[in-house]
Motif scaffolding. Structure first.
Motif, PDB file in Angstrom:
ATOM      1  N   UNK A 127       0.838  -1.208   0.000  1.00 38.24           N
ATOM      2  CA  UNK A 127       0.000   0.000   0.000  1.00 38.24           C
ATOM      3  C   UNK A 127       0.870   1.254   0.000  1.00 38.24           C
ATOM      4  N   UNK A 128       0.392   2.239  -0.724  1.00 39.11           N
ATOM      5  CA  UNK A 128       1.101   3.535  -0.738  1.00 39.11           C
ATOM      6  C   UNK A 128       0.781   4.286   0.548  1.00 39.11           C
ATOM      7  N   UNK A 129       1.574   5.293   0.814  1.00 41.98           N
ATOM      8  CA  UNK A 129       1.335   6.079   2.020  1.00 41.98           C
ATOM      9  C   UNK A 129      -0.063   6.692   1.979  1.00 41.98           C
ATOM     10  N   UNK A 130      -0.792   6.475   3.050  1.00 42.41           N
ATOM     11  CA  UNK A 130      -2.140   7.038   3.253  1.00 42.41           C
ATOM     12  C   UNK A 130      -3.215   6.468   2.324  1.00 42.41           C
ATOM     13  N   UNK A 131      -2.852   5.418   1.577  1.00 38.57           N
ATOM     14  CA  UNK A 131      -3.878   4.744   0.758  1.00 38.57           C
ATOM     15  C   UNK A 131      -4.778   3.916   1.683  1.00 38.57           C
ATOM     16  N   UNK A 132      -6.083   4.030   1.505  1.00 36.89           N
ATOM     17  CA  UNK A 132      -7.002   3.267   2.361  1.00 36.89           C
ATOM     18  C   UNK A 132      -7.277   1.894   1.752  1.00 36.89           C
ATOM     19  N   UNK A 133      -7.006   0.840   2.535  1.00 32.12           N
ATOM     20  CA  UNK A 133      -7.350  -0.530   2.108  1.00 32.12           C
ATOM     21  C   UNK A 133      -8.571  -0.954   2.891  1.00 32.12           C
ATOM     22  N   UNK A 134      -9.606  -1.364   2.202  1.00 33.48           N
ATOM     23  CA  UNK A 134     -10.808  -1.819   2.900  1.00 33.48           C
ATOM     24  C   UNK A 134     -10.876  -3.332   2.800  1.00 33.48           C
ATOM     25  N   UNK A 135     -10.635  -3.998   3.911  1.00 30.03           N
ATOM     26  CA  UNK A 135     -10.608  -5.459   3.938  1.00 30.03           C
ATOM     27  C   UNK A 135     -11.762  -5.924   4.827  1.00 30.03           C
ATOM     28  N   UNK A 136     -12.952  -5.905   4.295  1.00 32.42           N
ATOM     29  CA  UNK A 136     -14.137  -6.259   5.104  1.00 32.42           C
ATOM     30  C   UNK A 136     -14.308  -5.260   6.229  1.00 32.42           C
ATOM     31  N   UNK A 137     -14.309  -5.764   7.466  1.00 33.36           N
ATOM     32  CA  UNK A 137     -14.481  -4.893   8.640  1.00 33.36           C
ATOM     33  C   UNK A 137     -13.191  -4.253   9.109  1.00 33.36           C
ATOM     34  N   UNK A 138     -12.138  -4.432   8.327  1.00 36.41           N
ATOM     35  CA  UNK A 138     -10.811  -3.950   8.737  1.00 36.41           C
ATOM     36  C   UNK A 138     -10.328  -2.927   7.708  1.00 36.41           C
ATOM     37  N   UNK A 139     -10.268  -1.675   8.133  1.00 33.67           N
ATOM     38  CA  UNK A 139      -9.731  -0.621   7.260  1.00 33.67           C
ATOM     39  C   UNK A 139      -8.284  -0.370   7.639  1.00 33.67           C
ATOM     40  N   UNK A 140      -7.418  -0.336   6.653  1.00 31.48           N
ATOM     41  CA  UNK A 140      -5.972  -0.241   6.917  1.00 31.48           C
ATOM     42  C   UNK A 140      -5.385   0.977   6.213  1.00 31.48           C
ATOM     43  N   UNK A 141      -4.653   1.782   6.977  1.00 31.55           N
ATOM     44  CA  UNK A 141      -3.928   2.927   6.396  1.00 31.55           C
ATOM     45  C   UNK A 141      -2.523   2.953   6.968  1.00 31.55           C
TER      46      UNK A 141
END
Ligand SMILES: C[S@@+](CC[C@H](N)C(=O)[O-])C[C@H]1O[C@@H](n2cnc3c(N)ncnc32)[C@H](O)[C@@H]1O
Length: 231
Positions: A127-141
């Motif tokens: 993931x790039x810096x500050x890109x939001x990954x939405x993995x179901x109930x888990x959001x990752x930044x």
């Protein structure tokens, strides 16, 4: 940032096997590891999951990790969010990202019986810096930045995993300015957990206003620290 760490950041770390059979990385020049040599996965589950994430008993949490590193804490938190049906917004910071080709060799997904989620682990790393990954109930930044330079939201995090290299290697990461920054970023009743139980660090937490608990650590670590923001 510690010049000592800056100077060696190009030198390759080496994979070692810890006592629970999970692997971690050793930086030989600093004699510093990314996780406990008494068990990388055991440490992560005990300190950050059991005594941090699950201690709070909340179902919806904003988590911040200081030092994404190999991504082990992030990945186990992701797996816990699935198993315990938690809604997690996970933010983390890393200023010296590891190559995924190296991280892959640690085989965390197979040790954690989660090879079906390998791709998600890879996405976290790529993931790039500050890109939001939405993995179901888990959001990752992930912030690819130095913690000293990163602006953090105020009164936002329920849990902080404070997983920097130790005070002997990066003393400035355990001093008042950054710990105050953590306090400011945390909600009332927020929880900071770390493996560190150093006296000066604990005194600084208390000076800032944290309620400090010294609790038993994983194998090889008599005591760890949990600091509550009760204001
Ligand atoms: C103990 S390791 C983290 C281990 C990690 N939590 C894991 O599960 O693999 C500390 C991490 O902090 C990172 N780091 C060091 N100085 C930093 C800084 N000033 N800002 C952000 N990250 C930093 C290091 O590159 C390293 O990846």
């Amino acid at each position: 940032m510690s010049s000592k760490y800056k100077d060696i950041k190009h030198i390759q770390s080496r994979i070692i096997v810890t006592k629970d059979n999970s692997k971690t990385l050793l930086i030989p020049e600093l004699d510093e590891t990314y996780h406990s040599t008494n068990g990388a996965i055991t440490e992560s589950k005990h300190i950050f999951i059991k005594e941090g994430l699950l201690y709070s008993q909340r179902k919806k949490l904003n988590v911040f990790e200081m030092g994404f590193g190999t991504g082990l804490n992030a990945f186990i938190t992701y797996l816990t969010s699935i198993n315990k049906n938690l809604n997690i917004d996970y933010s983390c910071i890393e200023c010296f990202p590891l190559p995924y080709s190296l991280v892959k060799q640690l085989n965390y997904s197979s040790l954690l019986k989660a090879t079906d989620l390998d791709l998600d682990f890879e996405k976290m790393h790529l993931a790039k810096s500050e890109e939001l990954l939405e993995l179901g109930n888990f959001n990752f930044t992930k912030y690819l930045n130095a913690i000293q330079e990163q602006k953090l939201p105020k009164n936002h995090f329920d849990i902080v995993y404070y997983d920097a290299f130790g005070p002997k290697v990066q003393s400035e990461l355990w001093e008042r300015p950054l710990l105050q920054k953590m306090w400011d970023s945390m909600k009332n009743e927020g929880v900071l957990v770390t493996y560190c139980a150093q006296g000066q660090f604990k005194r600084t937490l208390k000076e800032i206003g944290f309620h400090l608990e010294s609790i038993p650590g994983p194998p090889g670590k008599r005591e760890i620290s949990r600091a509550l923001k009760l204001s």
